[in-house]
Design an enzyme around this catalytic site. Structure first.
Site, PDB file in Angstrom:
ATOM      1  N   VAL A 149       2.064 -11.651   2.720  1.00  0.00           N
ATOM      2  CA  VAL A 149       1.797 -12.636   1.662  1.00  0.00           C
ATOM      3  C   VAL A 149       2.799 -13.787   1.806  1.00  0.00           C
ATOM      4  CG1 VAL A 149       1.687 -13.015  -0.825  1.00  0.00           C
ATOM      5  CG2 VAL A 149       0.873 -10.863   0.145  1.00  0.00           C
ATOM      6  N   ALA A 179       0.854  -1.208   0.000  1.00  0.00           N
ATOM      7  CA  ALA A 179       0.000   0.000   0.000  1.00  0.00           C
ATOM      8  C   ALA A 179       0.879   1.242   0.000  1.00  0.00           C
ATOM      9  CB  ALA A 179      -0.932  -0.008   1.207  1.00  0.00           C
ATOM     10  N   ASP A 209      17.713   7.620  -8.740  1.00  0.00           N
ATOM     11  CA  ASP A 209      17.275   6.464  -7.948  1.00  0.00           C
ATOM     12  C   ASP A 209      18.421   5.546  -7.535  1.00  0.00           C
ATOM     13  OD1 ASP A 209      14.700   7.356  -8.325  1.00  0.00           O
ATOM     14  OD2 ASP A 209      13.948   5.499  -9.228  1.00  0.00           O
ATOM     15  N   ALA A 262      11.523  11.562  -9.389  1.00  0.00           N
ATOM     16  CA  ALA A 262      12.087  12.130 -10.605  1.00  0.00           C
ATOM     17  C   ALA A 262      12.734  13.492 -10.337  1.00  0.00           C
ATOM     18  CB  ALA A 262      10.988  12.266 -11.651  1.00  0.00           C
ATOM     19  N   VAL A 280       3.102   4.125  -2.712  1.00  0.00           N
ATOM     20  CA  VAL A 280       2.686   5.074  -3.743  1.00  0.00           C
ATOM     21  C   VAL A 280       2.132   4.362  -4.975  1.00  0.00           C
ATOM     22  CG1 VAL A 280       3.391   7.182  -4.893  1.00  0.00           C
ATOM     23  CG2 VAL A 280       4.724   6.338  -3.003  1.00  0.00           C
ATOM     24  N   HIS A 308      -9.256  35.280  -4.925  1.00  0.00           N
ATOM     25  CA  HIS A 308     -10.491  34.656  -4.468  1.00  0.00           C
ATOM     26  C   HIS A 308     -11.436  34.492  -5.648  1.00  0.00           C
ATOM     27  CE1 HIS A 308     -13.908  33.629  -1.976  1.00  0.00           C
ATOM     28  NE2 HIS A 308     -14.635  34.495  -2.677  1.00  0.00           N
ATOM     29  N   GLY A 341       8.186  -1.779  -3.586  1.00  0.00           N
ATOM     30  CA  GLY A 341       9.383  -0.941  -3.588  1.00  0.00           C
ATOM     31  C   GLY A 341      10.258  -1.237  -4.797  1.00  0.00           C
TER      32      GLY A 341
HETATM   33  P1  FAD Z   1      15.369   5.957 -14.439  1.00  0.00           P
HETATM   34  O1  FAD Z   1      14.252   6.812 -14.837  1.00  0.00           O
HETATM   35  O2  FAD Z   1      15.079   4.571 -13.953  1.00  0.00           O
HETATM   36  O3  FAD Z   1      16.335   5.879 -15.694  1.00  0.00           O
HETATM   37  C1  FAD Z   1      17.484   5.093 -15.696  1.00  0.00           C
HETATM   38  C2  FAD Z   1      17.853   4.799 -17.131  1.00  0.00           C
HETATM   39  O4  FAD Z   1      19.137   4.217 -17.171  1.00  0.00           O
HETATM   40  C3  FAD Z   1      16.907   3.803 -17.810  1.00  0.00           C
HETATM   41  O5  FAD Z   1      16.423   4.341 -18.998  1.00  0.00           O
HETATM   42  C4  FAD Z   1      17.784   2.584 -18.069  1.00  0.00           C
HETATM   43  O6  FAD Z   1      17.459   1.901 -19.270  1.00  0.00           O
HETATM   44  C5  FAD Z   1      19.160   3.229 -18.179  1.00  0.00           C
HETATM   45  N1  FAD Z   1      20.250   2.302 -17.891  1.00  0.00           N
HETATM   46  C6  FAD Z   1      20.415   1.501 -16.815  1.00  0.00           C
HETATM   47  N2  FAD Z   1      21.563   0.820 -16.887  1.00  0.00           N
HETATM   48  C7  FAD Z   1      22.149   1.194 -18.064  1.00  0.00           C
HETATM   49  C8  FAD Z   1      23.365   0.831 -18.712  1.00  0.00           C
HETATM   50  N3  FAD Z   1      24.231  -0.032 -18.166  1.00  0.00           N
HETATM   51  N4  FAD Z   1      23.629   1.391 -19.919  1.00  0.00           N
HETATM   52  C9  FAD Z   1      22.776   2.277 -20.493  1.00  0.00           C
HETATM   53  N5  FAD Z   1      21.617   2.654 -19.911  1.00  0.00           N
HETATM   54  C10 FAD Z   1      21.322   2.132 -18.707  1.00  0.00           C
HETATM   55  N6  FAD Z   1       8.485   9.827  -9.477  1.00  0.00           N
HETATM   56  C11 FAD Z   1       7.997  11.059  -9.329  1.00  0.00           C
HETATM   57  O7  FAD Z   1       8.740  11.977  -8.941  1.00  0.00           O
HETATM   58  N7  FAD Z   1       6.690  11.365  -9.622  1.00  0.00           N
HETATM   59  C12 FAD Z   1       5.831  10.408 -10.039  1.00  0.00           C
HETATM   60  O8  FAD Z   1       4.660  10.696 -10.289  1.00  0.00           O
HETATM   61  C13 FAD Z   1       6.316   9.089 -10.202  1.00  0.00           C
HETATM   62  N8  FAD Z   1       5.490   8.105 -10.634  1.00  0.00           N
HETATM   63  C14 FAD Z   1       5.997   6.855 -10.818  1.00  0.00           C
HETATM   64  C15 FAD Z   1       5.139   5.848 -11.260  1.00  0.00           C
HETATM   65  C16 FAD Z   1       5.602   4.562 -11.440  1.00  0.00           C
HETATM   66  C17 FAD Z   1       4.658   3.476 -11.926  1.00  0.00           C
HETATM   67  C18 FAD Z   1       6.982   4.269 -11.205  1.00  0.00           C
HETATM   68  C19 FAD Z   1       7.522   2.887 -11.443  1.00  0.00           C
HETATM   69  C20 FAD Z   1       7.848   5.257 -10.767  1.00  0.00           C
HETATM   70  C21 FAD Z   1       7.363   6.550 -10.562  1.00  0.00           C
HETATM   71  N9  FAD Z   1       8.182   7.577 -10.095  1.00  0.00           N
HETATM   72  C22 FAD Z   1       7.676   8.833  -9.910  1.00  0.00           C
HETATM   73  C23 FAD Z   1       9.603   7.343  -9.795  1.00  0.00           C
HETATM   74  C24 FAD Z   1      10.463   7.847 -10.975  1.00  0.00           C
HETATM   75  O9  FAD Z   1      10.085   7.160 -12.138  1.00  0.00           O
HETATM   76  C25 FAD Z   1      11.923   7.633 -10.666  1.00  0.00           C
HETATM   77  O10 FAD Z   1      12.245   8.253  -9.448  1.00  0.00           O
HETATM   78  C26 FAD Z   1      12.779   8.233 -11.775  1.00  0.00           C
HETATM   79  O11 FAD Z   1      12.474   7.655 -13.011  1.00  0.00           O
HETATM   80  C27 FAD Z   1      14.255   8.022 -11.455  1.00  0.00           C
HETATM   81  O12 FAD Z   1      15.006   8.629 -12.457  1.00  0.00           O
HETATM   82  P2  FAD Z   1      16.472   8.112 -12.821  1.00  0.00           P
HETATM   83  O13 FAD Z   1      16.914   8.959 -13.955  1.00  0.00           O
HETATM   84  O14 FAD Z   1      17.286   8.021 -11.607  1.00  0.00           O
HETATM   85  O15 FAD Z   1      16.272   6.606 -13.314  1.00  0.00           O
HETATM   86  P1  NAD Z   2       6.824   2.186  -1.631  1.00  0.00           P
HETATM   87  O1  NAD Z   2       8.058   2.080  -0.848  1.00  0.00           O
HETATM   88  O2  NAD Z   2       6.151   3.493  -1.791  1.00  0.00           O
HETATM   89  O3  NAD Z   2       5.712   1.206  -1.034  1.00  0.00           O
HETATM   90  C1  NAD Z   2       5.919  -0.157  -0.879  1.00  0.00           C
HETATM   91  C2  NAD Z   2       4.928  -0.675   0.147  1.00  0.00           C
HETATM   92  O4  NAD Z   2       4.970  -2.082   0.124  1.00  0.00           O
HETATM   93  C3  NAD Z   2       5.269  -0.241   1.583  1.00  0.00           C
HETATM   94  O5  NAD Z   2       4.117   0.236   2.220  1.00  0.00           O
HETATM   95  C4  NAD Z   2       5.793  -1.522   2.212  1.00  0.00           C
HETATM   96  O6  NAD Z   2       5.541  -1.588   3.603  1.00  0.00           O
HETATM   97  C5  NAD Z   2       5.003  -2.560   1.450  1.00  0.00           C
HETATM   98  N1  NAD Z   2       5.624  -3.880   1.412  1.00  0.00           N
HETATM   99  C6  NAD Z   2       6.944  -4.186   1.288  1.00  0.00           C
HETATM  100  N2  NAD Z   2       7.110  -5.528   1.244  1.00  0.00           N
HETATM  101  C7  NAD Z   2       5.877  -6.076   1.325  1.00  0.00           C
HETATM  102  C8  NAD Z   2       5.380  -7.406   1.308  1.00  0.00           C
HETATM  103  N3  NAD Z   2       6.213  -8.448   1.182  1.00  0.00           N
HETATM  104  N4  NAD Z   2       4.053  -7.609   1.414  1.00  0.00           N
HETATM  105  C9  NAD Z   2       3.194  -6.545   1.529  1.00  0.00           C
HETATM  106  N5  NAD Z   2       3.612  -5.271   1.560  1.00  0.00           N
HETATM  107  C10 NAD Z   2       4.932  -5.027   1.437  1.00  0.00           C
HETATM  108  O7  NAD Z   2       7.190   1.531  -3.040  1.00  0.00           O
HETATM  109  P2  NAD Z   2       6.383   1.508  -4.407  1.00  0.00           P
HETATM  110  O8  NAD Z   2       4.984   1.874  -4.204  1.00  0.00           O
HETATM  111  O9  NAD Z   2       6.721   0.199  -5.031  1.00  0.00           O
HETATM  112  O10 NAD Z   2       7.101   2.646  -5.217  1.00  0.00           O
HETATM  113  C11 NAD Z   2       8.512   2.548  -5.525  1.00  0.00           C
HETATM  114  C12 NAD Z   2       9.130   3.896  -5.643  1.00  0.00           C
HETATM  115  O11 NAD Z   2       8.643   4.583  -6.768  1.00  0.00           O
HETATM  116  C13 NAD Z   2       8.866   4.741  -4.427  1.00  0.00           C
HETATM  117  O12 NAD Z   2      10.084   5.001  -3.794  1.00  0.00           O
HETATM  118  C14 NAD Z   2       8.272   6.007  -4.928  1.00  0.00           C
HETATM  119  O13 NAD Z   2       8.949   7.120  -4.452  1.00  0.00           O
HETATM  120  C15 NAD Z   2       8.391   5.944  -6.445  1.00  0.00           C
HETATM  121  N6  NAD Z   2       7.095   6.356  -6.983  1.00  0.00           N
HETATM  122  C16 NAD Z   2       6.732   7.664  -6.799  1.00  0.00           C
HETATM  123  C17 NAD Z   2       5.496   8.082  -7.233  1.00  0.00           C
HETATM  124  C18 NAD Z   2       5.097   9.499  -7.009  1.00  0.00           C
HETATM  125  O14 NAD Z   2       5.963  10.309  -6.724  1.00  0.00           O
HETATM  126  N7  NAD Z   2       3.838   9.844  -7.123  1.00  0.00           N
HETATM  127  C19 NAD Z   2       4.628   7.206  -7.860  1.00  0.00           C
HETATM  128  C20 NAD Z   2       5.027   5.902  -8.011  1.00  0.00           C
HETATM  129  C21 NAD Z   2       6.282   5.489  -7.574  1.00  0.00           C
END
Ligand code: FAD
Ligand code: NAD
Length: 481
Positions: free
Chosen positions: A245, A189, A322, A330, A191, A454, A281
């Site tokens: 789980v 539960a 990340d 991001a 994000v 407002h 996560g």
């Molecule tokens: P990434 O975006 O993961 O990019 C890393 C890149 O490196 C990838 O394209 C990968 O292919 C490339 N790479 C890796 N290894 C190699 C290699 N050896 N050679 C060449 N290329 C390589 N964050 C927010 O702030 N707001 C949100 O609303 C949000 N929503 C999300 C929703 C979902 C479903 C998910 C999964 C994540 C979300 N996040 C959100 C988190 C966000 O996507 C990440 O924090 C962000 O993308 C991290 O950016 P980054 O550049 O560090 O890595």
């Molecule tokens: P998260 O860390 O937000 O949540 C994971 C949840 O899973 C936690 O509540 C944790 O207690 C629970 N959990 C862990 N192991 C478990 C298990 N075995 N069984 C049941 N519950 C378990 O991670 P996420 O939702 O996977 O998101 C990953 C990352 O992506 C986050 O760090 C988040 O910052 C980023 N993200 C950000 C946004 C946004 O900014 N709006 C949106 C999506 C993802």
């Protein structure tokens, strides 16, 4: 021939592509290496965020919010909708178009800024060399003065529910369901669980969220988390806290169905689903990126070790986004990318890690920055708190969107704002006003003395700031000062 650069960035997510562009703006010669390929075998930039993260999830959240609004709230406005349906393939192709517009946009930005986009998988073979292997196995070596690692993160897999990309999916699979699952299980539960659980619940899935912890949304202010739990439950998300789980079984027969086995306070439980999303996560991506002998250190949770300026143990190699400590967001990665680029150009840029805003894009949104009441109590810091419910906001009532509240906490002795937590309509955008205020060390009084239009939702921020000093006009104040 070996190409020579000032900076090679590995990864083109929001940390990497922003670092590459800023480096180029500052006059460095830059290459950005990216290995990402779409299902159609197209090479694209943008990383997780643009391809399978922030952007596609928000596209689906926006479509499904409109659908839910039309179903549940239009009636209150006197708008009669007689027949409503959702066309999942059209929803998905709109999402795809948004993603592709933005990933193409990065290609354009690279061209404008003269960043060399290099397609393939990178390996750091020396402190000044990056070897790139393309998808046909061709290799090229890049020589560089500096390296910025921005390889991002990937979903964590758990043994009791291993991803099979069909019935048990990760966040990427959950963005691609071809039809609405009748019964959807979500593990985690956090994000992703709440955002993607909301997407499918709005379209009619019966969503059960199994969360291992007993507490809901631990990083969030307790009052806001309690309000969120109440609202999500009303929206049909069945969030089962304290649920571990333990395993799964697939049913036999033509229609694949899965039963998750889990334990909670009452003992062993079972629940059948059509699809399960695992959202427990994410973990940093560093596999095969460099050999230990290079001197880059990885800490026990898999993150690359860096100092406050994102420098690794090797002085000319940096890591951002990340793949390093801190929230996986991001905007945090992008700011780190800019910092590294500017420090390479001898500027003194820093990232203010105390002011990273967080948002959960459910409806209503949940957004927070700085410290909350629980954290201040734990640190023994005396504070004032001001809150304002959207139920008292004219604009929110006019929009029939008045769930939630704004909370502002300020230091008792100085009135300096220490944090803000919001659950409500447009919480992400409202919060940003306080992020800016906090960057300038504003007091709650500074916000109180600022004129707000407002009727606007941001008046709730104004009133919460006034309430911190007992001056709110449109609600009763606990104390008058
Ligand atoms: P990434 O975006 O993961 O990019 C890393 C890149 O490196 C990838 O394209 C990968 O292919 C490339 N790479 C890796 N290894 C190699 C290699 N050896 N050679 C060449 N290329 C390589 N964050 C927010 O702030 N707001 C949100 O609303 C949000 N929503 C999300 C929703 C979902 C479903 C998910 C999964 C994540 C979300 N996040 C959100 C988190 C966000 O996507 C990440 O924090 C962000 O993308 C991290 O950016 P980054 O550049 O560090 O890595
Ligand atoms: P998260 O860390 O937000 O949540 C994971 C949840 O899973 C936690 O509540 C944790 O207690 C629970 N959990 C862990 N192991 C478990 C298990 N075995 N069984 C049941 N519950 C378990 O991670 P996420 O939702 O996977 O998101 C990953 C990352 O992506 C986050 O760090 C988040 O910052 C980023 N993200 C950000 C946004 C946004 O900014 N709006 C949106 C999506 C993802």
């Amino acid at each position: 021939m070996t190409k020579k650069y000032d900076v090679v960035v590995i990864g083109s997510g929001p940390a990497g592509y922003v670092a590459a562009i800023r480096c180029a703006q500052l006059g460095f010669s830059v290459a950005c290496v990216e290995k990402w390929r779409t299902k159609e075998n197209k090479s694209v930039y943008g990383g997780t965020c643009l391809n399978v993260g922030c952007i596609p999830s928000k596209a689906l959240l926006d479509t499904t919010h409109k659908f839910a609004e039309a179903q549940n709230s239009f009636d209150a406005h006197g708008i009669k909708v007689t027949k409503m349906d959702i066309d999942v393939p059209s929803m998905m192709s709109r999402k795809g178009a948004v993603v592709s517009q933005l990933t193409q946009g990065i290609k354009g930005l690279f061209a404008t800024n003269k960043v060399d986009g290099v397609v393939g998988s990178a390996k750091i073979t020396g402190v000044n060399t990056v070897l790139v292997t393309d998808h046909d196995g061709n290799k090229q070596s890049l020589e560089t003065k500096n390296i910025i690692i921005a390889t991002g993160s990937q979903p964590i897999n758990i043994p009791p529910a291993p991803i099979d990309h069909e019935t048990i999916v990760d966040s990427t699979g959950a963005l691609e369901f071809e039809k609405i699952p009748k019964r959807l299980g979500v593990i985690g539960a956090g994000v992703i669980g709440l955002e993607l659980g909301s997407v499918w619940a709005r379209l009619g899935s019966e969503v059960t969220v199994l969360e291992a912890l007993d507490e809901f949304l631990p990083p969030v202010d307790r009052q806001i988390a309690k309000e969120a739990a109440k609202i999500f439950s009303k929206q049909g998300l069945d969030i089962k806290l304290g649920s571990q789980v333990k395993g799964h079984k697939f049913s036999k027969g033509a229609k694949k169905q899965i039963t998750l086995e889990y334990s909670d306070k009452e003992g062993k439980q079972k629940k059948a689903f059509d699809k399960v999303i695992v959202a427990v996560g994410r973990k940093p991506v560093t596999e095969g990126l460099f050999d230990d002998s290079l001197g880059i250190k990885i800490c026990d949770r898999g993150f690359i070790e860096v100092n406050d300026h994102c420098q690794t143990k090797v002085p000319n190699i940096f890591a951002v986004g990340d793949v390093v400590r801190g929230p996986m967001l991001a905007h945090k990665g992008s700011d780190e990318g800019v910092m590294v680029a500017e420090r390479l150009a001898d500027k003194k840029t820093q990232v203010n890690y105390a002011l990273v805003p967080s948002v959960i894009y459910t409806h209503p949104e949940i957004a927070w920055v700085g410290q909350n009441e629980e954290e201040l109590k734990a640190e023994g810091i005396e504070y004032n708190v001001g809150s304002f419910p959207f139920a008292a906001s004219g604009r929110a009532l006019a929009a029939n969107d008045s769930e939630g509240l704004v909370k502002i906490v300020s230091q008792k002795a100085t009135d300096r704002i220490l944090g803000c937590q919001i659950i409500g309509p447009s919480a992400a955008d409202l919060l940003q006003q306080i992020v800016i205020a906090m960057e300038f060390s504003a007091s709650a009084e500074d916000i109180g003395l600022t004129m707000f239009s407002h009727p606007a939702l941001s008046e709730a921020v104004h009133e919460a700031a006034l309430a911190a000093n007992g001056h709110a006009i449109h609600i009763g104040n606990k104390k008058r000062r």
